[in-house]
Design a protein around this motif. Structure first.
Motif, PDB file in Angstrom:
ATOM      1  N   UNK A  55      40.684  40.138  38.747  1.00  0.00           N
ATOM      2  CA  UNK A  55      39.435  40.374  38.001  1.00  0.00           C
ATOM      3  C   UNK A  55      38.274  39.610  38.629  1.00  0.00           C
ATOM      4  N   UNK A  56      38.528  38.348  38.976  1.00  0.00           N
ATOM      5  CA  UNK A  56      37.488  37.541  39.615  1.00  0.00           C
ATOM      6  C   UNK A  56      37.150  38.107  40.984  1.00  0.00           C
ATOM      7  N   UNK A  57      38.166  38.500  41.745  1.00  0.00           N
ATOM      8  CA  UNK A  57      37.961  39.109  43.062  1.00  0.00           C
ATOM      9  C   UNK A  57      37.107  40.371  42.936  1.00  0.00           C
ATOM     10  N   UNK A  58      37.477  41.258  42.024  1.00  0.00           N
ATOM     11  CA  UNK A  58      36.740  42.515  41.855  1.00  0.00           C
ATOM     12  C   UNK A  58      35.276  42.265  41.520  1.00  0.00           C
ATOM     13  N   UNK A  59      35.004  41.229  40.732  1.00  0.00           N
ATOM     14  CA  UNK A  59      33.637  40.936  40.309  1.00  0.00           C
ATOM     15  C   UNK A  59      32.825  40.201  41.371  1.00  0.00           C
ATOM     16  N   UNK A  60      33.487  39.479  42.285  1.00  0.00           N
ATOM     17  CA  UNK A  60      32.753  38.606  43.195  1.00  0.00           C
ATOM     18  C   UNK A  60      33.004  38.829  44.681  1.00  0.00           C
ATOM     19  N   UNK A  61      34.086  39.479  45.037  1.00  0.00           N
ATOM     20  CA  UNK A  61      34.489  39.568  46.446  1.00  0.00           C
ATOM     21  C   UNK A  61      34.586  41.001  46.960  1.00  0.00           C
ATOM     22  N   UNK A  62      34.936  41.928  46.085  1.00  0.00           N
ATOM     23  CA  UNK A  62      35.206  43.306  46.509  1.00  0.00           C
ATOM     24  C   UNK A  62      33.993  43.996  47.105  1.00  0.00           C
ATOM     25  N   UNK A  63      32.796  43.604  46.691  1.00  0.00           N
ATOM     26  CA  UNK A  63      31.611  44.270  47.227  1.00  0.00           C
ATOM     27  C   UNK A  63      31.499  44.083  48.736  1.00  0.00           C
ATOM     28  N   UNK A  64      32.079  43.009  49.269  1.00  0.00           N
ATOM     29  CA  UNK A  64      32.095  42.803  50.723  1.00  0.00           C
ATOM     30  C   UNK A  64      33.481  43.047  51.317  1.00  0.00           C
ATOM     31  N   UNK A  65      34.496  42.393  50.758  1.00  0.00           N
ATOM     32  CA  UNK A  65      35.847  42.446  51.336  1.00  0.00           C
ATOM     33  C   UNK A  65      36.638  43.674  50.913  1.00  0.00           C
ATOM     34  N   UNK A  66      36.041  44.549  50.112  1.00  0.00           N
ATOM     35  CA  UNK A  66      36.673  45.813  49.758  1.00  0.00           C
ATOM     36  C   UNK A  66      37.704  45.707  48.659  1.00  0.00           C
ATOM     37  N   UNK A  67      38.030  46.864  48.132  1.00  0.00           N
ATOM     38  CA  UNK A  67      39.045  46.950  47.083  1.00  0.00           C
ATOM     39  C   UNK A  67      40.387  46.483  47.633  1.00  0.00           C
ATOM     40  N   UNK A  68      41.108  45.708  46.856  1.00  0.00           N
ATOM     41  CA  UNK A  68      42.428  45.189  47.228  1.00  0.00           C
ATOM     42  C   UNK A  68      42.403  44.410  48.544  1.00  0.00           C
ATOM     43  N   UNK A  69      41.272  43.789  48.846  1.00  0.00           N
ATOM     44  CA  UNK A  69      41.110  42.931  50.029  1.00  0.00           C
ATOM     45  C   UNK A  69      41.369  43.677  51.334  1.00  0.00           C
ATOM     46  N   UNK A  70      41.079  44.976  51.352  1.00  0.00           N
ATOM     47  CA  UNK A  70      41.310  45.813  52.530  1.00  0.00           C
ATOM     48  C   UNK A  70      40.189  45.727  53.553  1.00  0.00           C
ATOM     49  N   UNK A  71      39.123  44.969  53.265  1.00  0.00           N
ATOM     50  CA  UNK A  71      37.975  44.893  54.161  1.00  0.00           C
ATOM     51  C   UNK A  71      37.140  46.151  54.074  1.00  0.00           C
ATOM     52  N   UNK A  72      35.969  46.096  54.700  1.00  0.00           N
ATOM     53  CA  UNK A  72      35.093  47.269  54.767  1.00  0.00           C
ATOM     54  C   UNK A  72      34.467  47.330  56.138  1.00  0.00           C
ATOM     55  N   UNK A  73      34.639  48.449  56.784  1.00  0.00           N
ATOM     56  CA  UNK A  73      34.095  48.641  58.117  1.00  0.00           C
ATOM     57  C   UNK A  73      32.589  48.368  58.104  1.00  0.00           C
ATOM     58  N   UNK A  74      32.150  47.485  58.979  1.00  0.00           N
ATOM     59  CA  UNK A  74      30.734  47.156  59.090  1.00  0.00           C
ATOM     60  C   UNK A  74      30.248  46.122  58.098  1.00  0.00           C
ATOM     61  N   UNK A  75      31.113  45.655  57.186  1.00  0.00           N
ATOM     62  CA  UNK A  75      30.664  44.724  56.153  1.00  0.00           C
ATOM     63  C   UNK A  75      31.423  43.401  56.196  1.00  0.00           C
ATOM     64  N   UNK A  76      32.732  43.445  56.018  1.00  0.00           N
ATOM     65  CA  UNK A  76      33.525  42.210  55.953  1.00  0.00           C
ATOM     66  C   UNK A  76      34.985  42.512  56.281  1.00  0.00           C
ATOM     67  N   UNK A  77      35.710  41.499  56.741  1.00  0.00           N
ATOM     68  CA  UNK A  77      37.096  41.722  57.162  1.00  0.00           C
ATOM     69  C   UNK A  77      38.064  41.855  55.994  1.00  0.00           C
ATOM     70  N   UNK A  78      39.235  42.425  56.290  1.00  0.00           N
ATOM     71  CA  UNK A  78      40.291  42.460  55.283  1.00  0.00           C
ATOM     72  C   UNK A  78      40.901  41.067  55.136  1.00  0.00           C
ATOM     73  N   UNK A  79      41.227  40.698  53.925  1.00  0.00           N
ATOM     74  CA  UNK A  79      41.932  39.434  53.696  1.00  0.00           C
ATOM     75  C   UNK A  79      43.434  39.651  53.741  1.00  0.00           C
ATOM     76  N   UNK A  80      43.856  40.902  53.647  1.00  0.00           N
ATOM     77  CA  UNK A  80      45.262  41.260  53.848  1.00  0.00           C
ATOM     78  C   UNK A  80      45.388  41.557  55.344  1.00  0.00           C
TER      79      UNK A  80
END
Length: 140
Positions: A55-80
């Motif tokens: 819940x905290x991740x979705x509210x604070x991290x997902x906008x950059x690191x993507x859903x389920x920490x998969x990263x987002x091309x051009x934005x931020x790396x995957x944490x998985x």
């Protein structure tokens, strides 16, 4: 229509398009619209702590690191990703990144700014979530 008037209309149309992207360009899950970098398999269940972290991740991290920490091309790396396995980036690395930000060193996404408003306990829960995702994807 004069050239000047056409140029003004073009600039206004571009401004409306950019504003619309930022207002409506995010996905339903709160993550940005970037293409995921990693294919993330979800665990069958999450611990209570990891559920709170999600819940905290979705509210604070997902906008950059993507859903389920998969990263987002051009934005931020995957944490998985193997780079963030516990032996290379321990839990305290996540605490420091959130509190102080981090200079880019493994990826070319640029520096990560600090994330305001999260306690060490909040970040520990996010780390629990990320670690459970990592284990489900063979990262130990």
């Amino acid at each position: 229509m004069s050239l000047r008037r056409g140029a003004i209309l073009l600039v206004l149309a571009a401004a409306v398009g950019v504003a619309g992207y930022f207002l409506f360009g995010e996905g339903e899950d709160g993550a940005g619209g970037g293409t995921p970098i990693a294919a993330v398999s979800l665990p069958d269940t999450l611990s209570a702590r990891a559920q709170a972290g999600q819940k905290t991740y979705d509210a604070n991290c997902a906008s950059c690191h993507g859903r389920n920490a998969a990263g987002q091309d051009g934005t931020a790396p995957p944490l998985v990703h193997i780079i963030y396995e516990p032996g290379h980036h321990g839990d305290e690395s996540f605490q420091r990144a959130v509190a102080r930000g981090v200079r880019a060193h493994h990826w070319r996404f640029g520096n990560m700014p600090p994330v305001e408003g999260l306690s060490r306990r909040d970040v520990a829960a996010v780390v629990a979530y990320v670690r459970e995702l990592q284990r489900a994807n063979g990262i130990r």
